[in-house]
Every structure is written in C-alpha cells, then in structure tokens.
Design a protein around this motif. Structure first.
Motif, PDB file in Angstrom:
ATOM      1  N   ASP A  69      28.954 -35.988 -53.797  1.00 30.34           N
ATOM      2  CA  ASP A  69      29.567 -34.677 -53.562  1.00 30.34           C
ATOM      3  C   ASP A  69      29.343 -34.176 -52.140  1.00 30.34           C
ATOM      4  O   ASP A  69      30.116 -33.365 -51.645  1.00 30.34           O
ATOM      5  N   SER A  70      28.280 -34.597 -51.506  1.00 27.62           N
ATOM      6  CA  SER A  70      27.954 -34.223 -50.132  1.00 27.62           C
ATOM      7  C   SER A  70      27.102 -35.355 -49.583  1.00 27.62           C
ATOM      8  O   SER A  70      25.877 -35.316 -49.636  1.00 27.62           O
ATOM      9  N   LEU A  71      27.774 -36.395 -49.074  1.00 31.61           N
ATOM     10  CA  LEU A  71      27.116 -37.654 -48.743  1.00 31.61           C
ATOM     11  C   LEU A  71      27.473 -38.109 -47.336  1.00 31.61           C
ATOM     12  O   LEU A  71      28.636 -38.052 -46.942  1.00 31.61           O
ATOM     13  N   LEU A  72      26.482 -38.576 -46.627  1.00 30.31           N
ATOM     14  CA  LEU A  72      26.667 -39.213 -45.323  1.00 30.31           C
ATOM     15  C   LEU A  72      26.132 -40.631 -45.437  1.00 30.31           C
ATOM     16  O   LEU A  72      24.980 -40.832 -45.825  1.00 30.31           O
ATOM     17  N   VAL A  73      26.978 -41.618 -45.122  1.00 28.38           N
ATOM     18  CA  VAL A  73      26.598 -43.027 -45.211  1.00 28.38           C
ATOM     19  C   VAL A  73      26.576 -43.630 -43.815  1.00 28.38           C
ATOM     20  O   VAL A  73      27.550 -43.522 -43.074  1.00 28.38           O
ATOM     21  N   VAL A  74      25.457 -44.252 -43.470  1.00 27.08           N
ATOM     22  CA  VAL A  74      25.340 -45.018 -42.231  1.00 27.08           C
ATOM     23  C   VAL A  74      25.407 -46.474 -42.669  1.00 27.08           C
ATOM     24  O   VAL A  74      24.565 -46.933 -43.434  1.00 27.08           O
ATOM     25  N   SER A  75      26.465 -47.173 -42.194  1.00 25.64           N
ATOM     26  CA  SER A  75      26.731 -48.481 -42.761  1.00 25.64           C
ATOM     27  C   SER A  75      27.489 -49.377 -41.795  1.00 25.64           C
ATOM     28  O   SER A  75      28.316 -48.900 -41.019  1.00 25.64           O
ATOM     29  N   SER A  76      27.254 -50.675 -41.907  1.00 24.72           N
ATOM     30  CA  SER A  76      28.041 -51.639 -41.143  1.00 24.72           C
ATOM     31  C   SER A  76      29.325 -52.007 -41.877  1.00 24.72           C
ATOM     32  O   SER A  76      30.118 -52.804 -41.380  1.00 24.72           O
ATOM     33  N   THR A  77      29.554 -51.408 -43.011  1.00 26.50           N
ATOM     34  CA  THR A  77      30.793 -51.596 -43.753  1.00 26.50           C
ATOM     35  C   THR A  77      31.914 -50.834 -43.059  1.00 26.50           C
ATOM     36  O   THR A  77      31.720 -49.690 -42.647  1.00 26.50           O
ATOM     37  N   ALA A  78      33.066 -51.451 -42.938  1.00 32.36           N
ATOM     38  CA  ALA A  78      34.221 -50.790 -42.322  1.00 32.36           C
ATOM     39  C   ALA A  78      34.624 -49.587 -43.171  1.00 32.36           C
ATOM     40  O   ALA A  78      34.492 -49.619 -44.401  1.00 32.36           O
ATOM     41  N   PRO A  79      35.112 -48.510 -42.553  1.00 31.85           N
ATOM     42  CA  PRO A  79      35.469 -47.308 -43.306  1.00 31.85           C
ATOM     43  C   PRO A  79      36.434 -47.561 -44.474  1.00 31.85           C
ATOM     44  O   PRO A  79      36.231 -47.034 -45.574  1.00 31.85           O
ATOM     45  N   ALA A  80      37.465 -48.354 -44.265  1.00 32.38           N
ATOM     46  CA  ALA A  80      38.421 -48.624 -45.352  1.00 32.38           C
ATOM     47  C   ALA A  80      37.730 -49.339 -46.514  1.00 32.38           C
ATOM     48  O   ALA A  80      38.011 -49.042 -47.689  1.00 32.38           O
ATOM     49  N   GLY A 138      41.899 -42.189 -43.131  1.00 29.80           N
ATOM     50  CA  GLY A 138      41.764 -41.886 -44.548  1.00 29.80           C
ATOM     51  C   GLY A 138      41.043 -40.574 -44.746  1.00 29.80           C
ATOM     52  O   GLY A 138      40.787 -39.840 -43.787  1.00 29.80           O
ATOM     53  N   PRO A 139      40.666 -40.289 -45.980  1.00 26.02           N
ATOM     54  CA  PRO A 139      40.087 -38.984 -46.306  1.00 26.02           C
ATOM     55  C   PRO A 139      38.627 -38.782 -45.914  1.00 26.02           C
ATOM     56  O   PRO A 139      38.153 -37.652 -45.867  1.00 26.02           O
ATOM     57  N   MET A 140      37.895 -39.862 -45.626  1.00 25.49           N
ATOM     58  CA  MET A 140      36.494 -39.697 -45.234  1.00 25.49           C
ATOM     59  C   MET A 140      36.413 -39.217 -43.797  1.00 25.49           C
ATOM     60  O   MET A 140      37.235 -39.587 -42.965  1.00 25.49           O
ATOM     61  N   TRP A 141      35.371 -38.443 -43.510  1.00 27.85           N
ATOM     62  CA  TRP A 141      35.062 -38.136 -42.118  1.00 27.85           C
ATOM     63  C   TRP A 141      34.389 -39.377 -41.551  1.00 27.85           C
ATOM     64  O   TRP A 141      33.547 -40.004 -42.200  1.00 27.85           O
ATOM     65  N   THR A 176      24.265 -34.077 -35.822  1.00 29.36           N
ATOM     66  CA  THR A 176      25.497 -33.297 -35.983  1.00 29.36           C
ATOM     67  C   THR A 176      26.054 -33.435 -37.396  1.00 29.36           C
ATOM     68  O   THR A 176      26.412 -32.442 -38.034  1.00 29.36           O
ATOM     69  N   ALA A 177      26.124 -34.666 -37.894  1.00 23.86           N
ATOM     70  CA  ALA A 177      26.716 -34.911 -39.212  1.00 23.86           C
ATOM     71  C   ALA A 177      25.906 -34.269 -40.340  1.00 23.86           C
ATOM     72  O   ALA A 177      26.479 -33.777 -41.318  1.00 23.86           O
ATOM     73  N   MET A 178      24.594 -34.251 -40.211  1.00 24.46           N
ATOM     74  CA  MET A 178      23.763 -33.650 -41.258  1.00 24.46           C
ATOM     75  C   MET A 178      24.032 -32.156 -41.410  1.00 24.46           C
ATOM     76  O   MET A 178      23.847 -31.595 -42.486  1.00 24.46           O
ATOM     77  N   GLN A 179      24.477 -31.527 -40.337  1.00 23.21           N
ATOM     78  CA  GLN A 179      24.803 -30.097 -40.424  1.00 23.21           C
ATOM     79  C   GLN A 179      25.971 -29.851 -41.377  1.00 23.21           C
ATOM     80  O   GLN A 179      26.118 -28.759 -41.912  1.00 23.21           O
ATOM     81  N   GLY A 180      26.809 -30.862 -41.582  1.00 18.59           N
ATOM     82  CA  GLY A 180      27.947 -30.738 -42.484  1.00 18.59           C
ATOM     83  C   GLY A 180      27.603 -30.978 -43.945  1.00 18.59           C
ATOM     84  O   GLY A 180      28.445 -30.775 -44.819  1.00 18.59           O
ATOM     85  N   LEU A 181      26.379 -31.419 -44.211  1.00 18.71           N
ATOM     86  CA  LEU A 181      25.962 -31.649 -45.598  1.00 18.71           C
ATOM     87  C   LEU A 181      25.379 -30.376 -46.187  1.00 18.71           C
ATOM     88  O   LEU A 181      24.754 -29.597 -45.479  1.00 18.71           O
ATOM     89  N   GLU A 182      25.580 -30.214 -47.474  1.00 19.62           N
ATOM     90  CA  GLU A 182      25.069 -29.024 -48.148  1.00 19.62           C
ATOM     91  C   GLU A 182      23.554 -29.125 -48.308  1.00 19.62           C
ATOM     92  O   GLU A 182      23.056 -30.053 -48.947  1.00 19.62           O
TER      93      GLU A 182
END
Length: 179
Positions: free
Chosen positions: A41-52, A82-85, A104-110
C-alpha cells in the motif's frame, strides 16, 4: 495456510512500524512474495529488477503498482512508462546517489504504514566495499526508523561469508530465514 503443493506456507512478514528486518531468501525466491498484502500500500523497492518486470511481479502477487515506488539499480538505461513511480537507474556502487534518492523517496511513504524493501543486498556487496555498504545500511535504517517505516533487507545468505552475514544480522531488529 498451505501452498498448492500441500506444503505449509510461511506466514508473511509481520513487523511493527519502524522495525528493520534482515530477510534471507533462496537465490531464486522473490522477497516481495514475503510482504503482507498491506505491505504494497505504501512501498519503496530498491531492486536490480527492471521496472516493467517489477510491475509484472506485483501483478502476479495481486498488488497494486500505483502505490509502489522503485529505485532501479542497473548499469543500463531503463525505459518505463507505467503506474509505478520510478527514477533513473543507479549503478550498484553509487551509494551516495542512492542515499539521496532514498531520502527523497521515503518522504513519499506513509509514516507508520510504509515499507522499504531492498530485494538483494548481495548486489551492493559485490560492487562496493563492505564497510561502505554497512555504513550506508546503517544510515538507511536510521532514515526508515525516523519515519517509522518498516524495512526489509533481503540477502541470499548462502552467497555471503559468515562474518558479513553476522555483521548484517546485528544491524537489524528482526532476522527472518525464508530459504
């Protein structure tokens, strides 16, 4: 809860707000499947996986990608609409750039509800000195705790030496083994 093969499935990760967990997974297992349904519901993923590909994985897990942010770790340019930031990719040893993006990205998480997931710390340990990675993780966990975010830091423990794993284990609140 049982899986299709009749084996008992491990429950999803349960963390209190602000807790940080080290998650050991097998080399072919996605740590995203370990998150509770509410974890997306409010997730930030750091990943080597391509966004798609990450979006496809979220769809397979019946998770809404519109509430997911992604910081891609890659040496290549990535095109995604796509729909992900998401943001421009970072190379695995650019821990300073990653720290700035995370902040910066963590500020967008609830606060109190958000999750931060690193799906494979081994990537960073392959490209950057271990001391730098450990300092970076300490800083990242501090940021997550300040915002009362849950943090999951996945590793393929079998690919790490015992000393490195022990140091990682001492930096978190919870250790989970899902190999």
């Amino acid at each position: 809860m049982t899986r299709e093969d009749g084996q008992r499935a491990a429950p999803s990760i349960a963390l209190e707000a602000g807790q940080q967990a080290l998650l050991s997974v097998g080399s072919l297992k996605s740590p995203l499947s370990e998150l509770p349904q509410s974890g997306a519901d409010s997730l930030l993923v750091v990943s080597s996986t391509a966004p798609a590909d990450l979006e496809d994985e979220l769809a397979t897990l019946d998770r809404d990608p519109r509430s997911v942010g992604h910081i891609p770790i890659s040496g290549s340019d990535i095109s995604y609409d796509g729909p992900m930031w998401t943001c421009d990719p970072l190379v695995p040893d650019d821990l300073t750039g990653l720290s700035m993006r995370l902040s910066t990205a963590m500020q967008g998480l609830e606060a109190d509800r958000g999750w931060v997931m690193f799906d494979n710390l081994n990537v960073f340990l392959m490209y950057a000195r271990e001391e730098r990675v450990l300092r970076f993780l300490d800083h990242t966990m501090g940021l997550a705790r300040e915002r009362n975010l849950r943090g999951v830091y996945a590793v393929v423990a079998d690919a790490l030496d015992e000393q490195t794993y022990d140091v990682l284990r001492r930096t978190v609140d919870v250790e989970l083994d899902r190999r």
